[in-house]
Design a protein around this motif. Sequence first.
Motif, PDB file in Angstrom:
ATOM      1  N   HIS A 146       0.772  -1.333   0.172  1.00 52.25           N
ATOM      2  CA  HIS A 146       0.075   0.154  -0.177  1.00 52.25           C
ATOM      3  C   HIS A 146       0.814   1.186  -0.114  1.00 52.25           C
ATOM      4  N   ILE A 147       1.847   1.424   0.876  1.00 43.50           N
ATOM      5  CA  ILE A 147       2.701   2.539   0.868  1.00 43.50           C
ATOM      6  C   ILE A 147       3.381   2.735  -0.465  1.00 43.50           C
ATOM      7  N   LEU A 148       3.703   1.627  -1.155  1.00 41.71           N
ATOM      8  CA  LEU A 148       4.466   1.656  -2.538  1.00 41.71           C
ATOM      9  C   LEU A 148       3.476   2.205  -3.425  1.00 41.71           C
ATOM     10  N   ASP A 149       2.180   1.691  -3.335  1.00 41.79           N
ATOM     11  CA  ASP A 149       1.165   2.161  -4.138  1.00 41.79           C
ATOM     12  C   ASP A 149       0.785   3.708  -4.240  1.00 41.79           C
ATOM     13  N   GLN A 150       0.883   4.112  -3.065  1.00 36.14           N
ATOM     14  CA  GLN A 150       0.511   5.704  -2.744  1.00 36.14           C
ATOM     15  C   GLN A 150       1.813   6.416  -3.059  1.00 36.14           C
ATOM     16  N   ASN A 151       3.256   5.948  -3.195  1.00 35.93           N
ATOM     17  CA  ASN A 151       4.334   6.933  -3.297  1.00 35.93           C
ATOM     18  C   ASN A 151       5.154   6.532  -4.503  1.00 35.93           C
ATOM     19  N   VAL A 152       4.918   5.524  -5.322  1.00 39.57           N
ATOM     20  CA  VAL A 152       5.690   5.292  -6.482  1.00 39.57           C
ATOM     21  C   VAL A 152       5.054   5.357  -7.594  1.00 39.57           C
ATOM     22  N   GLU A 153       5.765   5.990  -8.509  1.00 35.59           N
ATOM     23  CA  GLU A 153       5.375   6.430 -10.022  1.00 35.59           C
ATOM     24  C   GLU A 153       6.234   5.723 -10.970  1.00 35.59           C
ATOM     25  N   LEU A 154       5.590   4.862 -12.095  1.00 36.98           N
ATOM     26  CA  LEU A 154       6.278   4.469 -13.049  1.00 36.98           C
ATOM     27  C   LEU A 154       6.369   5.181 -14.219  1.00 36.98           C
ATOM     28  N   ARG A 155       7.864   5.588 -14.597  1.00 36.88           N
ATOM     29  CA  ARG A 155       7.992   6.611 -15.572  1.00 36.88           C
ATOM     30  C   ARG A 155       9.282   6.050 -16.276  1.00 36.88           C
ATOM     31  N   ILE A 156       9.549   6.902 -17.740  1.00 38.48           N
ATOM     32  CA  ILE A 156      10.407   6.455 -18.321  1.00 38.48           C
ATOM     33  C   ILE A 156      11.365   7.768 -18.368  1.00 38.48           C
ATOM     34  N   PHE A 157      12.644   7.948 -17.843  1.00 37.43           N
ATOM     35  CA  PHE A 157      13.470   9.198 -17.760  1.00 37.43           C
ATOM     36  C   PHE A 157      13.852   9.642 -19.156  1.00 37.43           C
ATOM     37  N   GLU A 158      13.774  11.039 -19.364  1.00 36.13           N
ATOM     38  CA  GLU A 158      14.290  11.650 -20.670  1.00 36.13           C
ATOM     39  C   GLU A 158      15.512  12.428 -20.175  1.00 36.13           C
ATOM     40  N   SER A 159      15.471  13.154 -19.080  1.00 36.04           N
ATOM     41  CA  SER A 159      16.533  14.122 -18.589  1.00 36.04           C
ATOM     42  C   SER A 159      16.405  14.584 -17.289  1.00 36.04           C
ATOM     43  N   ILE A 160      17.748  14.989 -16.625  1.00 33.11           N
ATOM     44  CA  ILE A 160      17.798  15.387 -15.413  1.00 33.11           C
ATOM     45  C   ILE A 160      18.474  16.712 -15.359  1.00 33.11           C
TER      46      ILE A 160
END
Length: 369
Positions: free
Chosen positions: A150-164
Amino acid sequence: MSFGLLKHFKNTKVSPFAVAPKIHYKNVILGSDLGAVLELMKVLRNEGESVRLISTRPLNKKNLLDQYEDSVSLLRSEDAVREIYRKHHNVRLSPQTKDAIFYKEGKFHEFSGRAKSMNILSGEEFFLKRGHSVELEGFFSSEEWANLDHILDQNVELRIFESIENVEPTDLVNISNWEVTFKDFKTITAEKIYVCFSPKKFLGYLKHKEKLSPEMIDACSSPQVQSALAVTWILNRELYATNETLFIPQSMTHEWGHFIVEFTPFDHKKNEQVCHSLMLIHEEDPQAEDLASRIKLMKRVLERVFNHLEESILRESIRFDEEMFVGGIKDQLLEQLGFDYPSLTFAGQMSHMPENLMNEKFLARTLLH
């Protein structure tokens, strides 16, 4: 693409990502492994809000258990074990009771004996030391462990990085020292970022490298990243009775390295035994067909050593990780970066260690951070 979406693009008359709003968090964690999850828990305990973990693959309790408990032992340092017990009083680590052995001419031999093994390739020497199995639950509070998914569901986003990008903050309330942009054109800003993937990958994402300090370039480009293929089989019979690390040559005529193999004790209630096998991959960017042929080779070779292996397999799990091991960390440089870039923290396998623990590597650094 639907007509409605095309009409929307036409009406905006500008590229949609040019006006996409930026979402701000005080803390942003970048990574897809145990180090990222432990860093998330630490931030939640200390600050309790305004945090996001950005991962490129799903994170849940089962994935963590598969990677760090249900695998060849990745903790092989007595010094690290002692330090872990000092920091985590509820943790449970189970040591192997025998030294690693190798297979040659139809039987197993001790490395200290007269028989000579095939060459130990780069990275394999780590597995010569006795391993410790790790129970992850001890690194979390009972409430955290019970609610981890549940904690991970609330705080994790799945994304593909482009730049930092390291930027100058313009808002005194939502202080933005970093901008992280993704392939879907969305951007997250952060006051602090915690990097839990390989430093070389981080360096590849960084914009305006000409502005980076020489220490940053060196700290990110000098570590060695090792990919590996891990296979676990659930067997319906006992094929090997003792619990140590086995070095089994991939070939007796070519210097291809070894399969690193471990068996768990036979479970009489389930009538099952677990076999873990790991092989280091020394080629860059291996193709799927190459990995498939490696798995076939693994089965063929281990079948010769452990009769009836293939017919005993009930279930099989396979994991390829291009960043399974990150080593060669320069702790003095990381210490300097703490002054030059105070809003940046390397965590996980890249965690900075004090002088007495600078020789620690891989999972040990993750658990000691």
